[in-house]
Design a protein around this motif. Structure first.
Motif, PDB file in Angstrom:
ATOM      1  N   GLU A 203       5.177   9.257  -3.396  1.00 22.02           N
ATOM      2  CA  GLU A 203       5.642   9.436  -1.839  1.00 22.02           C
ATOM      3  C   GLU A 203       4.481   9.915  -1.213  1.00 22.02           C
ATOM      4  N   ARG A 204       3.840  11.087  -1.814  1.00 22.13           N
ATOM      5  CA  ARG A 204       2.844  11.898  -1.151  1.00 22.13           C
ATOM      6  C   ARG A 204       1.469  10.905  -0.658  1.00 22.13           C
ATOM      7  N   VAL A 205       1.397   9.885  -1.678  1.00 17.51           N
ATOM      8  CA  VAL A 205       0.231   8.740  -1.304  1.00 17.51           C
ATOM      9  C   VAL A 205       0.651   8.013  -0.097  1.00 17.51           C
ATOM     10  N   VAL A 206       1.861   7.800  -0.151  1.00 18.56           N
ATOM     11  CA  VAL A 206       2.520   6.853   1.025  1.00 18.56           C
ATOM     12  C   VAL A 206       2.172   7.650   2.354  1.00 18.56           C
ATOM     13  N   VAL A 207       2.561   8.776   2.246  1.00 14.06           N
ATOM     14  CA  VAL A 207       2.288   9.671   3.477  1.00 14.06           C
ATOM     15  C   VAL A 207       0.760   9.546   3.950  1.00 14.06           C
ATOM     16  N   ALA A 208      -0.234   9.888   2.753  1.00 15.74           N
ATOM     17  CA  ALA A 208      -1.533   9.984   2.846  1.00 15.74           C
ATOM     18  C   ALA A 208      -2.104   8.663   3.544  1.00 15.74           C
ATOM     19  N   ILE A 209      -1.547   7.556   3.068  1.00 17.01           N
ATOM     20  CA  ILE A 209      -1.667   6.234   3.920  1.00 17.01           C
ATOM     21  C   ILE A 209      -1.482   6.275   5.589  1.00 17.01           C
ATOM     22  N   GLY A 210      -0.736   6.842   5.459  1.00 18.96           N
ATOM     23  CA  GLY A 210      -0.098   6.953   7.046  1.00 18.96           C
ATOM     24  C   GLY A 210      -1.147   7.827   7.904  1.00 18.96           C
ATOM     25  N   ALA A 211      -1.867   8.767   7.119  1.00 17.65           N
ATOM     26  CA  ALA A 211      -2.889   9.509   7.718  1.00 17.65           C
ATOM     27  C   ALA A 211      -4.216   8.774   7.713  1.00 17.65           C
ATOM     28  N   LEU A 212      -4.411   7.764   7.281  1.00 18.01           N
ATOM     29  CA  LEU A 212      -5.649   7.220   7.350  1.00 18.01           C
ATOM     30  C   LEU A 212      -5.973   6.428   8.788  1.00 18.01           C
ATOM     31  N   GLU A 213      -7.203   6.840   9.274  1.00 19.46           N
ATOM     32  CA  GLU A 213      -7.330   6.053  10.578  1.00 19.46           C
ATOM     33  C   GLU A 213      -7.467   4.744  10.551  1.00 19.46           C
ATOM     34  N   LYS A 214      -6.708   3.887  11.441  1.00 19.62           N
ATOM     35  CA  LYS A 214      -6.669   2.633  11.271  1.00 19.62           C
ATOM     36  C   LYS A 214      -8.014   2.128  12.029  1.00 19.62           C
ATOM     37  N   GLY A 215      -8.349   0.988  11.260  1.00 17.58           N
ATOM     38  CA  GLY A 215      -9.869   0.426  11.756  1.00 17.58           C
ATOM     39  C   GLY A 215     -11.096   1.099  11.497  1.00 17.58           C
ATOM     40  N   ASN A 216     -10.990   2.120  10.584  1.00 18.69           N
ATOM     41  CA  ASN A 216     -12.010   2.830  10.208  1.00 18.69           C
ATOM     42  C   ASN A 216     -12.350   2.170   8.934  1.00 18.69           C
ATOM     43  N   PRO A 217     -13.632   1.558   8.705  1.00 18.99           N
ATOM     44  CA  PRO A 217     -13.782   0.841   7.392  1.00 18.99           C
ATOM     45  C   PRO A 217     -14.019   1.864   6.376  1.00 18.99           C
ATOM     46  N   ARG A 218     -14.479   3.058   6.814  1.00 23.52           N
ATOM     47  CA  ARG A 218     -14.514   4.307   5.501  1.00 23.52           C
ATOM     48  C   ARG A 218     -13.113   4.073   4.819  1.00 23.52           C
ATOM     49  N   ASP A 219     -12.026   4.130   5.479  1.00 26.49           N
ATOM     50  CA  ASP A 219     -10.689   4.271   4.884  1.00 26.49           C
ATOM     51  C   ASP A 219     -10.030   3.040   4.377  1.00 26.49           C
TER      52      ASP A 219
END
Length: 113
Positions: free
Chosen positions: A6-22
């Protein structure tokens, strides 16, 4: 208390959309970036499981109906509107909006089947 998944699901939501690093080229989140966010190793299999959950939670009737438009075309959505005596529109995106405002998530999934 949240599970690690569940914490990883939340972390995915924190990634910057469109940032190729993420994100990987195939659209999945980068497990290395997720590991950096949480300070714990996120394996590819955990990342994939969390990604599946995140995608399912992000689905709405409109997102499902957008896929219906791509797969079955505007004519299909127009027929849905006409059969239910709803207003119709010329553009496929307008039809998606009209139907999405009137159906539940489960009804949208049934139209996709």
């Amino acid at each position: 208390m949240r599970t690690f998944l569940e914490r990883v699901v939340v972390a995915i939501g924190a990634l910057e959309k469109g940032n190729p690093r993420d994100w990987l080229n195939d659209g999945r989140p980068d497990a290395t970036q997720l590991s950096r966010l949480w300070g714990a190793t996120v394996s590819a299999s955990v990342r994939d499981a969390a990604w599946t959950i995140a995608q399912q939670r992000a689905e709405t009737p409109k997102s499902v109906l957008s896929r219906v438009l791509k797969k079955k075309g505007a004519r299909f959505l127009r027929q849905v509107c006409e059969s239910r005596q709803w207003s119709t529109a010329r553009s496929g995106e307008d039809l998606v909006r009209i139907v999405a405002e009137r159906v539940t998530f489960d009804e949208a999934k049934a139209l996709e089947a």
